[in-house]
Enzyme design. Structure first.
Site, mmCIF file in Angstrom:
data_model
loop_
_atom_site.group_PDB
_atom_site.id
_atom_site.type_symbol
_atom_site.label_atom_id
_atom_site.label_comp_id
_atom_site.label_asym_id
_atom_site.label_seq_id
_atom_site.Cartn_x
_atom_site.Cartn_y
_atom_site.Cartn_z
ATOM 1 N N HIS A 1 0.855 -1.192 0.000
ATOM 2 C CA HIS A 1 0.000 0.000 0.000
ATOM 3 C C HIS A 1 0.885 1.233 0.000
ATOM 4 O O HIS A 1 0.635 2.172 -0.753
ATOM 5 C CB HIS A 1 -0.928 -0.034 1.200
ATOM 6 C CG HIS A 1 -1.985 1.029 1.178
ATOM 7 N ND1 HIS A 1 -2.856 1.188 0.124
ATOM 8 C CD2 HIS A 1 -2.310 2.001 2.084
ATOM 9 C CE1 HIS A 1 -3.679 2.207 0.358
ATOM 10 N NE2 HIS A 1 -3.360 2.712 1.538
ATOM 11 N N LYS B 1 3.292 3.791 -5.644
ATOM 12 C CA LYS B 1 2.761 5.126 -5.360
ATOM 13 C C LYS B 1 3.867 6.171 -5.358
ATOM 14 O O LYS B 1 3.586 7.373 -5.443
ATOM 15 C CB LYS B 1 2.017 5.141 -4.017
ATOM 16 C CG LYS B 1 0.704 4.386 -4.025
ATOM 17 C CD LYS B 1 -0.002 4.495 -2.671
ATOM 18 C CE LYS B 1 -1.338 3.773 -2.672
ATOM 19 N NZ LYS B 1 -1.195 2.305 -2.675
#
Length: 413
Positions: free
Chosen positions: A303, A335
């Protein structure tokens, strides 16, 4: 009852790195960044000065302008990504297979841009000037609804709204639909368009966004100096099919999904549970669902938001689940290049994980400059790496205590 095998046969995406998956994936492998100055809004009004914006996207390349005006930007992204994924898969929906083809596309906040624009209309022009399409444009399930209408998919049509886990939950839920025999194919993933006045102000107010104004270092997952995430936008859509169904029509196969785990923290509305306890249980569930051992996982697409608590607790969760094997794992946060696409993150990161398996390459974690003694695993810093993989895992963790994990397997027939 024997579980049906589920494979990925099509991929499509609109991201800050490119308006196709091909462009996006090449940028990921090269370590390029989609983060830049915040241009969609007046950046002088916000402490956050950078964003991962989609660039040069035109929905009229996919649908007529008349129809596009009835949709929010997040639905534009979802529909474009779905059209690309369906074309890539070669799947054609007709009267015979329509009831066995479903759609499950998640979004964390839906049509925020439309809400803001229509509030301006209400305040300046009055009640009677509100668009009759206002409600259908804002509800998060409308991306799934519009995709279903566009393709004539008449199977289950749903939407998981679990904040930043929405895309992963949607894929996991769609995977289970096929696995249990309720559909043969699913169009699934996530879409989000949160670079709006109110959304950016809200994330600023709860101090989730980075205040680093340098686009080249703003998103730095697992780095000691990380201070918040970079808000992003876009969509990631995959086509899932039952294995025999895919083989029968000669479909190309990217990877297989073998496990799904989903848990709740029951702890706090925004902060993860201490030690990543909920995330650990989601990973354990997904591994158990795959009927494999933890040490068979070779890569985790984390994540990895670049926030202090998430990266620390996700690292702790990985150590809890994998023990000593945690130090042999490769872990990266894409990310660092895409920014955080919120409800779309799980969709695009599922694609990255599948392609990592297919091409035997580990995406890097960019902008990693100062090691954190508490985040001491192999984060594939700053450069992609070749590695043969059999199983990989992707994590998504959301506000409200939502945790979701998917296990992917390299396709070998």
């Amino acid at each position: 009852m024997e579980k049906r095998r589920v494979v990925i046969t099509g991929i499509g995406g609109v991201t800050p790195l490119g308006n196709t998956i091909e462009e996006t994936w090449e940028a990921i492998k090269a370590g390029k960044s989609g983060v830049g100055p915040l241009t969609r809004l007046d950046s002088d009004q916000y402490p956050a000065k950078v964003a991962a914006e989609v660039k040069d996207f035109n929905i009229e390349d996919y649908i007529e302008r008349k129809e596009a005006r009835k949709m929010d930007r997040f639905t534009h992204y979802a529909l474009a990504a779905s059209i690309m994924a369906m074309k890539d898969s070669g799947l054609v929906i007709d009267e015979k297979n329509a009831p066995r083809t479903g759609v499950w596309i998640g979004s964390g906040i839906g049509g925020m841009e439309t809400i803001e624009n229509q509030m301006d209309v209400l305040n300046t022009r009055g009640v009677r000037r509100i668009s009759p399409f206002f409600v259908p444009m804002i509800i998060p399930d409308m991306a799934s609804g519009q995709v279903s209408i566009h393709f004539g998919a008449k199977g289950i049509n749903s939407c998981s709204v679990t904040a930043c886990a929405s895309g992963t939950n949607s894929i996991g839920d769609a995977f289970k639909v096929i696995q249990r025999g309720d559909a043969d194919a699913m169009i699934t993933g996530g879409a989000e368009a949160p670079i709006t006045r109110l959304a950016v102000a809200g994330f600023t107010a709860n101090t989730a966004l980075t205040t680093n104004d340098d686009p080249t270092t703003a998103s730095r997952p697992f780095d000691k100096n990380r201070d918040g995430f970079v808000i992003g936008e876009g969509a990631g859509i995959i086509i899932l099919e039952e294995y025999e169904h895919a083989v029968a029509r000669g479909a190309k196969i990217y990877a297989e999904i073998t496990g799904y785990g989903a848990t709740g923290d029951a702890h706090h509305i925004t902060a993860p549970a201490p030690g990543g306890e909920g995330a650990a249980r989601a990973m354990e569930q997904a591994i158990q669902d795959s009927a494999i051992q933890p040490d068979e996982i070779g890569y985790i697409n984390a994540h990895g938001t670049s926030t202090p608590y998430n990266d620390l607790y996700e690292t702790m969760a990985v150590k809890s689940v994998f023990g000593e094997h945690a130090y042999d794992l490769a872990i990266s946060s894409t990310k660092s290049m895409t920014g955080h696409l919120l409800g779309a993150a799980g969709g695009i990161e599922a694609i990255f994980t599948a392609l990592a398996l297919k091409e035997s390459v580990l995406p890097p974690t960019m902008n990693y400059g100062t090691p954190d003694e508490e985040c001491d695993l192999d984060y594939v810093p700053n450069e992609a790496r070749e590695k043969e993989l059999t199983y990989a895992l992707s994590n998504s963790l959301g506000f409200g205590g939502h945790n979701a994990s998917l296990v992917f397997k390299k396709f070998e027939g």
